[in-house]
Design a protein around this motif. Structure first.
Motif, PDB file in Angstrom:
ATOM      1  N   GLY A 214       0.802  -1.295   0.076  1.00  0.00           N
ATOM      2  CA  GLY A 214       0.133  -0.003  -0.045  1.00  0.00           C
ATOM      3  C   GLY A 214       0.754   1.228  -0.034  1.00  0.00           C
ATOM      4  O   GLY A 214       0.486   2.434   0.497  1.00  0.00           O
ATOM      5  N   ARG A 215       1.922   1.122  -0.495  1.00  0.00           N
ATOM      6  CA  ARG A 215       2.939   2.446  -0.646  1.00  0.00           C
ATOM      7  C   ARG A 215       3.170   2.908  -1.951  1.00  0.00           C
ATOM      8  O   ARG A 215       3.594   4.204  -2.019  1.00  0.00           O
ATOM      9  N   VAL A 216       2.790   2.217  -2.983  1.00  0.00           N
ATOM     10  CA  VAL A 216       3.174   2.691  -4.278  1.00  0.00           C
ATOM     11  C   VAL A 216       2.081   2.414  -5.336  1.00  0.00           C
ATOM     12  O   VAL A 216       1.199   1.472  -5.030  1.00  0.00           O
ATOM     13  N   PHE A 217       1.834   3.569  -6.191  1.00  0.00           N
ATOM     14  CA  PHE A 217       0.886   3.404  -7.240  1.00  0.00           C
ATOM     15  C   PHE A 217       1.379   2.419  -8.054  1.00  0.00           C
ATOM     16  O   PHE A 217       2.259   2.534  -9.121  1.00  0.00           O
ATOM     17  N   GLU A 218       0.633   1.027  -8.223  1.00  0.00           N
ATOM     18  CA  GLU A 218       0.921   0.244  -9.113  1.00  0.00           C
ATOM     19  C   GLU A 218       0.545   0.501 -10.691  1.00  0.00           C
ATOM     20  O   GLU A 218       1.096   0.220 -11.793  1.00  0.00           O
ATOM     21  N   ASP A 219      -0.956   1.029 -10.564  1.00  0.00           N
ATOM     22  CA  ASP A 219      -1.534   1.178 -11.806  1.00  0.00           C
ATOM     23  C   ASP A 219      -2.619   2.334 -11.394  1.00  0.00           C
ATOM     24  O   ASP A 219      -3.114   2.482 -10.286  1.00  0.00           O
ATOM     25  N   VAL A 220      -2.855   3.391 -12.435  1.00  0.00           N
ATOM     26  CA  VAL A 220      -3.779   4.230 -12.108  1.00  0.00           C
ATOM     27  C   VAL A 220      -4.265   4.511 -13.413  1.00  0.00           C
ATOM     28  O   VAL A 220      -3.840   4.590 -14.670  1.00  0.00           O
ATOM     29  N   ARG A 221      -5.856   4.859 -13.368  1.00  0.00           N
ATOM     30  CA  ARG A 221      -6.503   5.090 -14.437  1.00  0.00           C
ATOM     31  C   ARG A 221      -7.439   6.564 -14.160  1.00  0.00           C
ATOM     32  O   ARG A 221      -8.019   6.486 -13.176  1.00  0.00           O
ATOM     33  N   LEU A 222      -7.521   7.256 -14.943  1.00  0.00           N
ATOM     34  CA  LEU A 222      -8.259   8.568 -14.696  1.00  0.00           C
ATOM     35  C   LEU A 222      -8.929   9.122 -15.916  1.00  0.00           C
ATOM     36  O   LEU A 222      -8.211   9.105 -16.906  1.00  0.00           O
ATOM     37  N   SER A 223     -10.175   9.633 -15.843  1.00  0.00           N
ATOM     38  CA  SER A 223     -10.794  10.260 -17.037  1.00  0.00           C
ATOM     39  C   SER A 223     -11.873  11.292 -16.445  1.00  0.00           C
ATOM     40  O   SER A 223     -12.173  11.115 -15.346  1.00  0.00           O
ATOM     41  N   LEU A 224     -12.054  12.161 -17.268  1.00  0.00           N
ATOM     42  CA  LEU A 224     -13.052  13.240 -17.141  1.00  0.00           C
ATOM     43  C   LEU A 224     -14.137  13.317 -18.193  1.00  0.00           C
ATOM     44  O   LEU A 224     -13.877  13.103 -19.360  1.00  0.00           O
ATOM     45  N   GLY A 225     -15.147  14.008 -17.761  1.00  0.00           N
ATOM     46  CA  GLY A 225     -16.285  14.064 -18.569  1.00  0.00           C
ATOM     47  C   GLY A 225     -16.844  15.420 -18.236  1.00  0.00           C
ATOM     48  O   GLY A 225     -16.730  15.958 -17.273  1.00  0.00           O
ATOM     49  N   GLY A 226     -17.478  16.138 -19.155  1.00  0.00           N
ATOM     50  CA  GLY A 226     -18.359  17.408 -19.060  1.00  0.00           C
ATOM     51  C   GLY A 226     -17.267  18.708 -18.982  1.00  0.00           C
ATOM     52  O   GLY A 226     -17.661  20.000 -18.782  1.00  0.00           O
ATOM     53  N   VAL A 227     -15.815  18.488 -19.300  1.00  0.00           N
ATOM     54  CA  VAL A 227     -15.009  19.752 -19.389  1.00  0.00           C
ATOM     55  C   VAL A 227     -14.534  19.951 -21.029  1.00  0.00           C
ATOM     56  O   VAL A 227     -13.737  20.656 -21.120  1.00  0.00           O
ATOM     57  N   GLY A 228     -15.298  19.123 -21.668  1.00  0.00           N
ATOM     58  CA  GLY A 228     -14.549  19.461 -23.227  1.00  0.00           C
ATOM     59  C   GLY A 228     -15.789  18.662 -23.916  1.00  0.00           C
ATOM     60  O   GLY A 228     -16.709  18.090 -23.524  1.00  0.00           O
ATOM     61  N   PRO A 229     -15.909  18.619 -25.351  1.00  0.00           N
ATOM     62  CA  PRO A 229     -16.767  18.140 -25.928  1.00  0.00           C
ATOM     63  C   PRO A 229     -16.841  16.506 -26.313  1.00  0.00           C
ATOM     64  O   PRO A 229     -17.699  16.068 -26.640  1.00  0.00           O
ATOM     65  N   SER A 230     -15.830  16.139 -25.648  1.00  0.00           N
ATOM     66  CA  SER A 230     -15.584  14.634 -25.710  1.00  0.00           C
ATOM     67  C   SER A 230     -14.902  13.921 -24.369  1.00  0.00           C
ATOM     68  O   SER A 230     -14.202  14.999 -23.833  1.00  0.00           O
ATOM     69  N   PRO A 231     -14.802  12.859 -24.067  1.00  0.00           N
ATOM     70  CA  PRO A 231     -14.182  12.263 -22.792  1.00  0.00           C
ATOM     71  C   PRO A 231     -12.761  12.355 -22.921  1.00  0.00           C
ATOM     72  O   PRO A 231     -12.297  12.431 -24.007  1.00  0.00           O
ATOM     73  N   ILE A 232     -12.143  12.631 -21.730  1.00  0.00           N
ATOM     74  CA  ILE A 232     -10.860  12.975 -21.738  1.00  0.00           C
ATOM     75  C   ILE A 232      -9.981  12.011 -20.898  1.00  0.00           C
ATOM     76  O   ILE A 232     -10.420  11.684 -19.626  1.00  0.00           O
ATOM     77  N   ARG A 233      -9.201  11.057 -21.378  1.00  0.00           N
ATOM     78  CA  ARG A 233      -8.213  10.005 -20.619  1.00  0.00           C
ATOM     79  C   ARG A 233      -7.080  11.102 -19.970  1.00  0.00           C
ATOM     80  O   ARG A 233      -6.312  11.604 -20.928  1.00  0.00           O
ATOM     81  N   MET A 234      -6.818  11.031 -18.882  1.00  0.00           N
ATOM     82  CA  MET A 234      -5.785  11.596 -18.372  1.00  0.00           C
ATOM     83  C   MET A 234      -4.462  10.824 -18.214  1.00  0.00           C
ATOM     84  O   MET A 234      -3.884  10.418 -17.159  1.00  0.00           O
ATOM     85  N   ILE A 235      -3.943  10.608 -19.276  1.00  0.00           N
ATOM     86  CA  ILE A 235      -2.594   9.633 -19.742  1.00  0.00           C
ATOM     87  C   ILE A 235      -1.500  10.427 -18.923  1.00  0.00           C
ATOM     88  O   ILE A 235      -0.855   9.620 -18.185  1.00  0.00           O
TER      89      ILE A 235
END
Length: 306
Positions: A214-235
């Motif tokens: 529980g000390r390290v980010f092994e994998d992360v997925r992030l995405s946004l909606g409503g802040v542009g015309p299409s969904p955004i993946r926060m690569i």
């Protein structure tokens, strides 16, 4: 009021595709019909008359789900309530229960399908950022020479703008395919004008998996909606976090940079502030949702030991 000349309820995909390919211009395809009914009323579209409606809810091939090589194929008739009642889906898609609980009310969740939400392509659709975080694809089917031909399109590419997608006129969405994310913690953040039956101003989905300690980010997925015309993946944000020690400082750093992704033409300053808070809260909530792991923040431990 919504009226129509013919209402079809096919019982096979082939029948539905045939009806849809031959439907008169201006006809509509529906599943739960939770978008079209509010739209076709006074104050929005007003009285609406359609030549034909094709209802796909009685097609068995569009029901249920199946696991395939680390992914889950969700039939197009999968409704939002399933993510709150099916234990397997809740464990495998840990951001979806949090998304579903925000989605309208019990009655609408029993009718509204995830696939329909994606095809409708609203910039603030709740399901879109969650599916994008799950590396979602949408499966589309059409008839070619009497044979059913299918293709898959990543959801982040499928939605090209408000109400616009890559679906062809003769195609029907038959499934949504997403990663099985057992072992991840999930989160969904949303803000709107009210809590009940709220339509998003902006929303955010997160999936996080830590190492065993529980000390390290092994994998992360992030995405946004409503802040542009299409969904955004926060690569970029995902890459910044992946493999790093978990700390409030690092989360804050990533959250601040996320404000630059706001591309909406309205209420930009408000949306920038919301996005920063959403990224921070989504990551912290997803960390707290880690199954059977006690997450340790590096900077918090340093303060304790100082």
């Amino acid at each position: 009021m919504l009226t129509y000349d013919a209402y079809h309820m096919p019982t096979s995909l082939e029948e539905a595709l045939t009806l849809w390919a031959n439907a008169a211009e201006g006809s509509r395809l529906v599943s739960g019909a939770t978008d079209i009914l509010p739209w076709a009323r006074e104050g929005r579209a007003g009285d609406v008359h359609l030549p034909e409606m094709v209802d796909v809810t009685r097609i068995p091939d569009l029901d249920g789900y199946a696991f395939e090589k680390g992914r889950i194929r969700l039939g197009a008739n999968t409704v939002y309530q399933d993510f709150l009642t099916d234990v397997t889906l809740m464990r495998s898609l840990p951001c979806m229960p949090y998304c579903a609980i925000w989605f309208a009310d019990d009655q609408i969740r029993e009718q509204a399908s995830l696939a329909g939400n994606l095809v409708n392509a609203s910039p603030v659709a709740d399901g879109t950022p969650a599916v994008v975080a799950l590396n979602g694809e949408i499966e589309l089917a059409r008839l070619d020479g009497g044979q059913i031909v299918r293709r898959r399109v990543p959801v982040v590419d499928f939605i090209t703008g408000p109400g616009r997608t890559q679906i062809a006129e003769d195609e029907i969405a038959t499934a949504v395919i997403v990663d099985a994310c057992n072992g991840f913690g999930g989160s969904f953040q949303k803000v709107g004008q009210r809590r009940s039956l709220v339509i998003s101003v902006a929303c955010c989905a997160a999936l996080v998996k830590t190492d065993r300690d529980g000390r390290v980010f092994e994998d992360v997925r992030l995405s946004l909606g409503g802040v542009g015309p299409s969904p955004i993946r926060m690569i970029e944000a995902e890459n910044t976090l992946r493999g790093e020690r978990i700390s409030h400082g690092l989360i804050e750093q990533v959250a601040q940079t996320a404000a630059d992704r706001v591309g909406s033409r309205s209420r930009q300053d408000y949306r920038r502030e919301v996005v920063v808070n959403f990224i921070r809260a989504a990551l912290e909530d997803a960390l707290a949702d880690q199954p059977d792991i006690d997450v340790k923040f590096e900077d918090q431990e340093e303060q304790i030991n100082a």
